[in-house]
Write a protein that holds these residues in place. Structure first.
Motif, PDB file in Angstrom:
ATOM      1  N   LEU A   1      46.197  35.522  39.103  1.00 31.69           N
ATOM      2  CA  LEU A   1      46.002  34.459  38.118  1.00 31.69           C
ATOM      3  C   LEU A   1      46.908  34.630  36.902  1.00 31.69           C
ATOM      4  O   LEU A   1      47.285  33.654  36.266  1.00 31.69           O
ATOM      5  N   SER A   2      47.251  35.869  36.588  1.00 26.40           N
ATOM      6  CA  SER A   2      48.070  36.110  35.398  1.00 26.40           C
ATOM      7  C   SER A   2      49.567  36.153  35.699  1.00 26.40           C
ATOM      8  O   SER A   2      50.374  36.187  34.777  1.00 26.40           O
ATOM      9  N   MET A   3      49.938  36.137  36.980  1.00 23.76           N
ATOM     10  CA  MET A   3      51.354  36.203  37.355  1.00 23.76           C
ATOM     11  C   MET A   3      52.073  34.896  37.074  1.00 23.76           C
ATOM     12  O   MET A   3      51.627  33.831  37.487  1.00 23.76           O
ATOM     13  N   GLN A   4      53.182  35.003  36.365  1.00 23.22           N
ATOM     14  CA  GLN A   4      54.021  33.827  36.191  1.00 23.22           C
ATOM     15  C   GLN A   4      54.708  33.561  37.529  1.00 23.22           C
ATOM     16  O   GLN A   4      55.156  34.481  38.194  1.00 23.22           O
ATOM     17  N   GLY A   5      54.772  32.315  37.892  1.00 19.33           N
ATOM     18  CA  GLY A   5      55.440  31.966  39.128  1.00 19.33           C
ATOM     19  C   GLY A   5      54.541  31.949  40.351  1.00 19.33           C
ATOM     20  O   GLY A   5      54.972  31.531  41.415  1.00 19.33           O
ATOM     21  N   TYR A   6      53.271  32.440  40.218  1.00 21.39           N
ATOM     22  CA  TYR A   6      52.374  32.353  41.369  1.00 21.39           C
ATOM     23  C   TYR A   6      52.042  30.887  41.590  1.00 21.39           C
ATOM     24  O   TYR A   6      51.645  30.181  40.676  1.00 21.39           O
ATOM     25  N   SER A   7      52.237  30.422  42.775  1.00 22.34           N
ATOM     26  CA  SER A   7      52.015  29.015  43.111  1.00 22.34           C
ATOM     27  C   SER A   7      50.577  28.827  43.579  1.00 22.34           C
ATOM     28  O   SER A   7      50.234  29.206  44.693  1.00 22.34           O
ATOM     29  N   TYR A   8      49.736  28.267  42.711  1.00 22.91           N
ATOM     30  CA  TYR A   8      48.344  28.014  43.072  1.00 22.91           C
ATOM     31  C   TYR A   8      48.278  26.910  44.114  1.00 22.91           C
ATOM     32  O   TYR A   8      48.966  25.917  44.020  1.00 22.91           O
ATOM     33  N   LYS A   9      47.445  27.125  45.069  1.00 21.11           N
ATOM     34  CA  LYS A   9      47.174  26.121  46.085  1.00 21.11           C
ATOM     35  C   LYS A   9      45.825  25.483  45.762  1.00 21.11           C
ATOM     36  O   LYS A   9      44.952  26.141  45.192  1.00 21.11           O
ATOM     37  N   PRO A  10      45.625  24.221  46.112  1.00 14.35           N
ATOM     38  CA  PRO A  10      44.311  23.611  45.887  1.00 14.35           C
ATOM     39  C   PRO A  10      43.184  24.423  46.524  1.00 14.35           C
ATOM     40  O   PRO A  10      42.092  24.520  45.976  1.00 14.35           O
ATOM     41  N   SER A  11      43.471  25.038  47.665  1.00 14.39           N
ATOM     42  CA  SER A  11      42.432  25.840  48.330  1.00 14.39           C
ATOM     43  C   SER A  11      42.078  27.078  47.508  1.00 14.39           C
ATOM     44  O   SER A  11      40.932  27.530  47.533  1.00 14.39           O
ATOM     45  N   ASP A  12      43.043  27.644  46.757  1.00 18.53           N
ATOM     46  CA  ASP A  12      42.757  28.787  45.878  1.00 18.53           C
ATOM     47  C   ASP A  12      41.757  28.392  44.798  1.00 18.53           C
ATOM     48  O   ASP A  12      40.770  29.088  44.552  1.00 18.53           O
ATOM     49  N   LEU A  13      42.020  27.274  44.143  1.00 18.44           N
ATOM     50  CA  LEU A  13      41.153  26.837  43.051  1.00 18.44           C
ATOM     51  C   LEU A  13      39.766  26.471  43.556  1.00 18.44           C
ATOM     52  O   LEU A  13      38.760  26.820  42.933  1.00 18.44           O
ATOM     53  N   ALA A  14      39.698  25.814  44.707  1.00 22.12           N
ATOM     54  CA  ALA A  14      38.402  25.478  45.298  1.00 22.12           C
ATOM     55  C   ALA A  14      37.648  26.747  45.692  1.00 22.12           C
ATOM     56  O   ALA A  14      36.432  26.849  45.489  1.00 22.12           O
ATOM     57  N   ALA A  15      38.367  27.726  46.232  1.00 24.37           N
ATOM     58  CA  ALA A  15      37.739  28.993  46.634  1.00 24.37           C
ATOM     59  C   ALA A  15      37.195  29.734  45.414  1.00 24.37           C
ATOM     60  O   ALA A  15      36.098  30.282  45.457  1.00 24.37           O
ATOM     61  N   LEU A  16      37.956  29.749  44.315  1.00 22.39           N
ATOM     62  CA  LEU A  16      37.483  30.406  43.094  1.00 22.39           C
ATOM     63  C   LEU A  16      36.232  29.733  42.540  1.00 22.39           C
ATOM     64  O   LEU A  16      35.318  30.404  42.063  1.00 22.39           O
ATOM     65  N   GLU A  17      36.193  28.424  42.625  1.00 21.34           N
ATOM     66  CA  GLU A  17      35.014  27.699  42.159  1.00 21.34           C
ATOM     67  C   GLU A  17      33.787  28.071  42.995  1.00 21.34           C
ATOM     68  O   GLU A  17      32.708  28.341  42.464  1.00 21.34           O
ATOM     69  N   ARG A  18      33.953  28.104  44.329  1.00 24.70           N
ATOM     70  CA  ARG A  18      32.838  28.493  45.211  1.00 24.70           C
ATOM     71  C   ARG A  18      32.411  29.932  44.948  1.00 24.70           C
ATOM     72  O   ARG A  18      31.217  30.246  44.943  1.00 24.70           O
ATOM     73  N   LEU A  19      33.385  30.812  44.715  1.00 28.57           N
ATOM     74  CA  LEU A  19      33.066  32.213  44.433  1.00 28.57           C
ATOM     75  C   LEU A  19      32.282  32.334  43.134  1.00 28.57           C
ATOM     76  O   LEU A  19      31.270  33.037  43.072  1.00 28.57           O
ATOM     77  N   HIS A  20      32.737  31.654  42.106  1.00 26.87           N
ATOM     78  CA  HIS A  20      32.048  31.692  40.814  1.00 26.87           C
ATOM     79  C   HIS A  20      30.597  31.227  40.950  1.00 26.87           C
ATOM     80  O   HIS A  20      29.673  31.868  40.444  1.00 26.87           O
ATOM     81  N   GLU A  21      30.402  30.111  41.658  1.00 26.88           N
ATOM     82  CA  GLU A  21      29.053  29.593  41.877  1.00 26.88           C
ATOM     83  C   GLU A  21      28.196  30.583  42.666  1.00 26.88           C
ATOM     84  O   GLU A  21      27.023  30.791  42.347  1.00 26.88           O
ATOM     85  N   ALA A  22      28.771  31.199  43.686  1.00 22.55           N
ATOM     86  CA  ALA A  22      28.018  32.154  44.516  1.00 22.55           C
ATOM     87  C   ALA A  22      27.636  33.407  43.732  1.00 22.55           C
ATOM     88  O   ALA A  22      26.532  33.924  43.886  1.00 22.55           O
ATOM     89  N   VAL A  23      28.548  33.890  42.887  1.00 20.64           N
ATOM     90  CA  VAL A  23      28.240  35.065  42.055  1.00 20.64           C
ATOM     91  C   VAL A  23      27.133  34.717  41.070  1.00 20.64           C
ATOM     92  O   VAL A  23      26.160  35.469  40.906  1.00 20.64           O
ATOM     93  N   ASN A  24      27.245  33.561  40.413  1.00 19.74           N
ATOM     94  CA  ASN A  24      26.223  33.146  39.446  1.00 19.74           C
ATOM     95  C   ASN A  24      24.866  32.938  40.095  1.00 19.74           C
ATOM     96  O   ASN A  24      23.834  33.196  39.478  1.00 19.74           O
TER      97      ASN A  24
END
Length: 90
Positions: free
Chosen positions: A47-70
């Motif tokens: 997430l902190s790397m410049q130039g890392y190309s986020y994919k929509p699936s990455d952002l969706a996966a992070l959202e699901r992970l955050h919800e599951a942890v909470n």
């Protein structure tokens, strides 16, 4: 969007190779029920790397992970509250 189930089936392992890195780390947490310190550290680095190309699936996966942890469905080895991005406060 369902996660790929980690099984002995070689085709599902092959499909796992083509998932973006963050999505693979999140899939691992869902497979084990635990977000390891190492995986969390890798996610933070990506997430902190410049130039890392986020994919929509990455952002969706992070959202699901955050919800599951909470919700307590995934445990964190680190234990404290989740803070994915560094604070801008000095």
């Amino acid at each position: 969007m369902p996660f790929i189930v980690d099984s002995e089936d070689s085709s599902s392992r092959l499909r796992m190779l083509y998932l973006p890195m963050i999505t693979r780390l999140v899939q691992s947490a869902f497979s084990t029920g635990c977000l390891s310190v190492e995986s969390e550290g890798l996610i933070r680095q990506l997430l902190s790397m410049q130039g890392y190309s986020y994919k929509p699936s990455d952002l969706a996966a992070l959202e699901r992970l955050h919800e599951a942890v909470n919700a307590g469905r995934i445990q964190r080895e680190a234990g404290e509250a989740v803070r994915w991005l560094p604070s801008n406060q000095s």
